[in-house]
Enzyme design. Sequence first.
Site, mmCIF file in Angstrom:
data_model
loop_
_atom_site.group_PDB
_atom_site.id
_atom_site.type_symbol
_atom_site.label_atom_id
_atom_site.label_comp_id
_atom_site.label_asym_id
_atom_site.label_seq_id
_atom_site.Cartn_x
_atom_site.Cartn_y
_atom_site.Cartn_z
ATOM 1 C CE1 TYR A 168 -3.188 3.011 0.400
ATOM 2 C CE2 TYR A 168 -2.134 3.404 2.527
ATOM 3 C CZ TYR A 168 -2.973 3.820 1.501
ATOM 4 O OH TYR A 168 -3.604 5.038 1.588
ATOM 5 N NE ARG A 170 -2.771 7.494 -4.205
ATOM 6 C CZ ARG A 170 -3.687 7.172 -3.304
ATOM 7 N NH1 ARG A 170 -4.935 6.953 -3.671
ATOM 8 N NH2 ARG A 170 -3.365 7.038 -2.025
ATOM 9 C CE1 TYR A 172 -4.139 10.426 7.731
ATOM 10 C CE2 TYR A 172 -3.569 8.579 6.313
ATOM 11 C CZ TYR A 172 -4.510 9.299 7.030
ATOM 12 O OH TYR A 172 -5.814 8.862 7.025
ATOM 13 N NE ARG A 188 -9.122 12.287 5.727
ATOM 14 C CZ ARG A 188 -8.456 11.195 6.050
ATOM 15 N NH1 ARG A 188 -8.857 10.001 5.627
ATOM 16 N NH2 ARG A 188 -7.379 11.285 6.791
ATOM 17 C CD GLU A 243 -11.261 2.381 3.255
ATOM 18 O OE1 GLU A 243 -10.234 1.957 3.843
ATOM 19 O OE2 GLU A 243 -11.248 2.824 2.100
HETATM 20 C C1 3EB Z 1 -7.544 6.472 5.612
HETATM 21 O O1 3EB Z 1 -8.422 7.284 5.943
HETATM 22 C C2 3EB Z 1 -8.051 5.095 5.300
HETATM 23 O O2 3EB Z 1 -5.050 5.728 -0.330
HETATM 24 O O3 3EB Z 1 -6.632 6.280 -1.716
HETATM 25 C C3 3EB Z 1 -9.135 5.722 2.552
HETATM 26 C C4 3EB Z 1 -9.453 6.290 1.318
HETATM 27 C C5 3EB Z 1 -7.871 5.216 2.754
HETATM 28 C C6 3EB Z 1 -8.504 6.352 0.293
HETATM 29 C C7 3EB Z 1 -6.238 5.953 -0.594
HETATM 30 C C8 3EB Z 1 -6.934 5.277 1.717
HETATM 31 C C9 3EB Z 1 -7.246 5.846 0.500
HETATM 32 O O4 3EB Z 1 -6.347 6.745 5.574
HETATM 33 C C10 3EB Z 1 -7.515 4.558 4.058
#
Ligand code: 3EB
Length: 327
Positions: free
Chosen positions: A138, A145, A197, A210, A318
């Site tokens: 991941y 990406r 992050y 989001r 999720e």
């Molecule tokens: C998160 O909130 C959970 O890498 O495209 C959610 C939506 C998550 C998209 C992405 C990852 C992705 O971090 C994981």
Amino acid sequence: MSLRCEYRQESVAEVLRSDRVLGVVSFLPGQYCGDDPRVASTSLIRIDDEYCCEAWLSDTPVEYGVDESTGLGWSCNEEILWVSVKMSETPGTDMTELSYQAYSRLLDFISSRGYPNVVRAWNYFKDINKGEGDEERYKQFCLGRHNALIEHEYLDRYFPAASALGCHEGELIVYMIASKEKSVQVENARQVSAYHYPRQYGLRAPSFARAAYKSWARSADMYISGTASIVGYESQHQGDVLAQLALTLENISALVDQVNEIDPMEKIDARFGLDLLKVYIRHQADYPLIRKKLEEQYGHIPALYLQADVCRQELDVEIEGVGSIHL
Ligand code: 3EB
């Protein structure tokens, strides 16, 4: 022009008979085996038989085809380009390189067709949690990406809404909705933006928003990204899937509120509301409880339940959503 997503009971082949279909997403079992360029075939497993596939519909006839040089399947109407890519892996494939290639092809293609803005993207590949630390697939996916998006001049606040999940087998599948005009990206005040992050989540943070919303000529849509049990940047309620679900639903409500606050809608009483939910569950055994809880809160909303691996090893559920303006 408007765009609608529906979960359908008919087979993929039947859904494809309409000239208004921009895209169909297929799942296991009963995966689509034809070569229609409007289909993205995933190896995500449907947990129940209520719906067969996910359909993206235009209100006008679409044009579609395969891009000769890259093999991308595409379809479009006046405002929207729906495009998918499938990238095969051979033993030893570097996921960073594979996701970089996938995104480079997609972003080059959508720009060349005049739909340069990615509103929403979905990413599915196998063994998403395999590998330690920065070697986790991941995290490598996120790096590739990110590099492709940055090369195409995507800045943090223009990242698309997204989901990234681990599927059972097969290729890296990416499909996306692209538009001519920019969409509006939305963050959740309860969570650190994914693109901020800290370092422990990878060499490059995940490049997604989001949520996003987009006004089309005759409608407006809201796309809630894959949402999980995260506050700030940390996973919550490890080992307790129902507590994870409750927090996930709180995060989704917060996002819907956020979209409604930001959207400068002129119509009084019009609010974005959820129309569909796509629920990813790591352990199928958790399905009955998750479904029961979700129906208590969102029983009126169609939900598609899939077995998939969440990109954080410690998270077991999720949920993503699509919404529109409810008068
Ligand atoms: C998160 O909130 C959970 O890498 O495209 C959610 C939506 C998550 C998209 C992405 C990852 C992705 O971090 C994981």
